[in-house]
Design a protein around this motif. Structure first.
Motif, PDB file in Angstrom:
ATOM      1  N   UNK A 188      -1.515  12.300   5.025  1.00 17.40           N
ATOM      2  CA  UNK A 188      -1.745  13.480   4.203  1.00 17.40           C
ATOM      3  C   UNK A 188      -2.496  14.574   4.935  1.00 17.40           C
ATOM      4  N   UNK A 189      -3.466  14.192   5.754  1.00 14.78           N
ATOM      5  CA  UNK A 189      -4.222  15.184   6.531  1.00 14.78           C
ATOM      6  C   UNK A 189      -3.284  15.927   7.482  1.00 14.78           C
ATOM      7  N   UNK A 190      -2.440  15.199   8.196  1.00 17.34           N
ATOM      8  CA  UNK A 190      -1.516  15.844   9.129  1.00 17.34           C
ATOM      9  C   UNK A 190      -0.489  16.697   8.393  1.00 17.34           C
ATOM     10  N   UNK A 205      -6.762 -15.919   6.922  1.00 22.06           N
ATOM     11  CA  UNK A 205      -5.893 -15.289   5.917  1.00 22.06           C
ATOM     12  C   UNK A 205      -6.609 -14.133   5.226  1.00 22.06           C
ATOM     13  N   UNK A 206      -7.904 -14.315   4.947  1.00 26.41           N
ATOM     14  CA  UNK A 206      -8.673 -13.248   4.297  1.00 26.41           C
ATOM     15  C   UNK A 206      -8.786 -12.037   5.207  1.00 26.41           C
ATOM     16  N   UNK A 207      -8.991 -12.266   6.494  1.00 30.00           N
ATOM     17  CA  UNK A 207      -9.093 -11.162   7.446  1.00 30.00           C
ATOM     18  C   UNK A 207      -7.776 -10.394   7.534  1.00 30.00           C
ATOM     19  N   UNK A 208      -6.659 -11.114   7.576  1.00 22.55           N
ATOM     20  CA  UNK A 208      -5.352 -10.464   7.640  1.00 22.55           C
ATOM     21  C   UNK A 208      -5.086  -9.674   6.358  1.00 22.55           C
ATOM     22  N   UNK A 209      -5.420 -10.247   5.212  1.00 28.02           N
ATOM     23  CA  UNK A 209      -5.232  -9.534   3.943  1.00 28.02           C
ATOM     24  C   UNK A 209      -6.091  -8.275   3.891  1.00 28.02           C
ATOM     25  N   UNK A 210      -7.325  -8.367   4.387  1.00 31.13           N
ATOM     26  CA  UNK A 210      -8.208  -7.204   4.402  1.00 31.13           C
ATOM     27  C   UNK A 210      -7.672  -6.124   5.332  1.00 31.13           C
ATOM     28  N   UNK A 211      -7.142  -6.528   6.480  1.00 30.73           N
ATOM     29  CA  UNK A 211      -6.591  -5.562   7.422  1.00 30.73           C
ATOM     30  C   UNK A 211      -5.362  -4.861   6.840  1.00 30.73           C
ATOM     31  N   UNK A 212      -4.523  -5.606   6.150  1.00 28.43           N
ATOM     32  CA  UNK A 212      -3.340  -5.018   5.511  1.00 28.43           C
ATOM     33  C   UNK A 212      -3.756  -4.039   4.422  1.00 28.43           C
ATOM     34  N   UNK A 213      -4.731  -4.415   3.611  1.00 28.98           N
ATOM     35  CA  UNK A 213      -5.215  -3.525   2.548  1.00 28.98           C
ATOM     36  C   UNK A 213      -5.848  -2.272   3.122  1.00 28.98           C
ATOM     37  N   UNK A 214      -6.595  -2.426   4.203  1.00 31.92           N
ATOM     38  CA  UNK A 214      -7.203  -1.267   4.853  1.00 31.92           C
ATOM     39  C   UNK A 214      -6.131  -0.315   5.377  1.00 31.92           C
ATOM     40  N   UNK A 215      -5.092  -0.857   5.968  1.00 31.17           N
ATOM     41  CA  UNK A 215      -3.991  -0.029   6.449  1.00 31.17           C
ATOM     42  C   UNK A 215      -3.265   0.691   5.326  1.00 31.17           C
ATOM     43  N   UNK A 216      -3.107   0.007   4.195  1.00 28.75           N
ATOM     44  CA  UNK A 216      -2.437   0.631   3.054  1.00 28.75           C
ATOM     45  C   UNK A 216      -3.273   1.747   2.446  1.00 28.75           C
ATOM     46  N   UNK A 217      -4.584   1.661   2.589  1.00 26.81           N
ATOM     47  CA  UNK A 217      -5.437   2.705   2.021  1.00 26.81           C
ATOM     48  C   UNK A 217      -5.655   3.863   2.993  1.00 26.81           C
ATOM     49  N   UNK A 218      -5.735   3.584   4.276  1.00 32.63           N
ATOM     50  CA  UNK A 218      -5.979   4.641   5.259  1.00 32.63           C
ATOM     51  C   UNK A 218      -4.689   5.373   5.632  1.00 32.63           C
ATOM     52  N   UNK A 219      -3.564   4.685   5.636  1.00 35.65           N
ATOM     53  CA  UNK A 219      -2.294   5.285   6.031  1.00 35.65           C
ATOM     54  C   UNK A 219      -1.927   6.550   5.273  1.00 35.65           C
ATOM     55  N   UNK A 220      -1.922   6.528   3.948  1.00 28.45           N
ATOM     56  CA  UNK A 220      -1.589   7.751   3.210  1.00 28.45           C
ATOM     57  C   UNK A 220      -2.593   8.887   3.436  1.00 28.45           C
TER      58      UNK A 220
END
Length: 78
Positions: free
Chosen positions: A43-45, A24-39
């Protein structure tokens, strides 16, 4: 978790019982990472005016990840 309500159920089904907290911690970390890297990625593109490249690269990434999940799920079912 805003990713999907079924995510926690899915993780609890595929992770051994003694590692469910870690899963569960790994999945939560992956979701948080996606939410931070996505924008940042979008934005770069968008700053460079490459909207088509943004959508195409996102589409290719999703297809590759879906294929990976499919193959891992198929391997686990055997």
């Amino acid at each position: 978790m805003l990713f999907s309500p079924g995510t926690t159920t899915w993780v609890s089904q595929i992770v051994p019982e003694q590692f469910q907290g870690q899963g569960m911690a790994f999945v939560s970390a992956a979701i948080s990472l996606g939410k931070s890297i996505g924008p940042l990625y979008a934005g770069i593109f968008m700053d460079r005016g490459c909207i088509f490249a943004l959508f195409m690269s996102s589409f290719v990434a999703l297809v590759l990840l879906d294929g990976l999940v499919f193959l891992l799920g198929k391997k686990q079912a055997i």
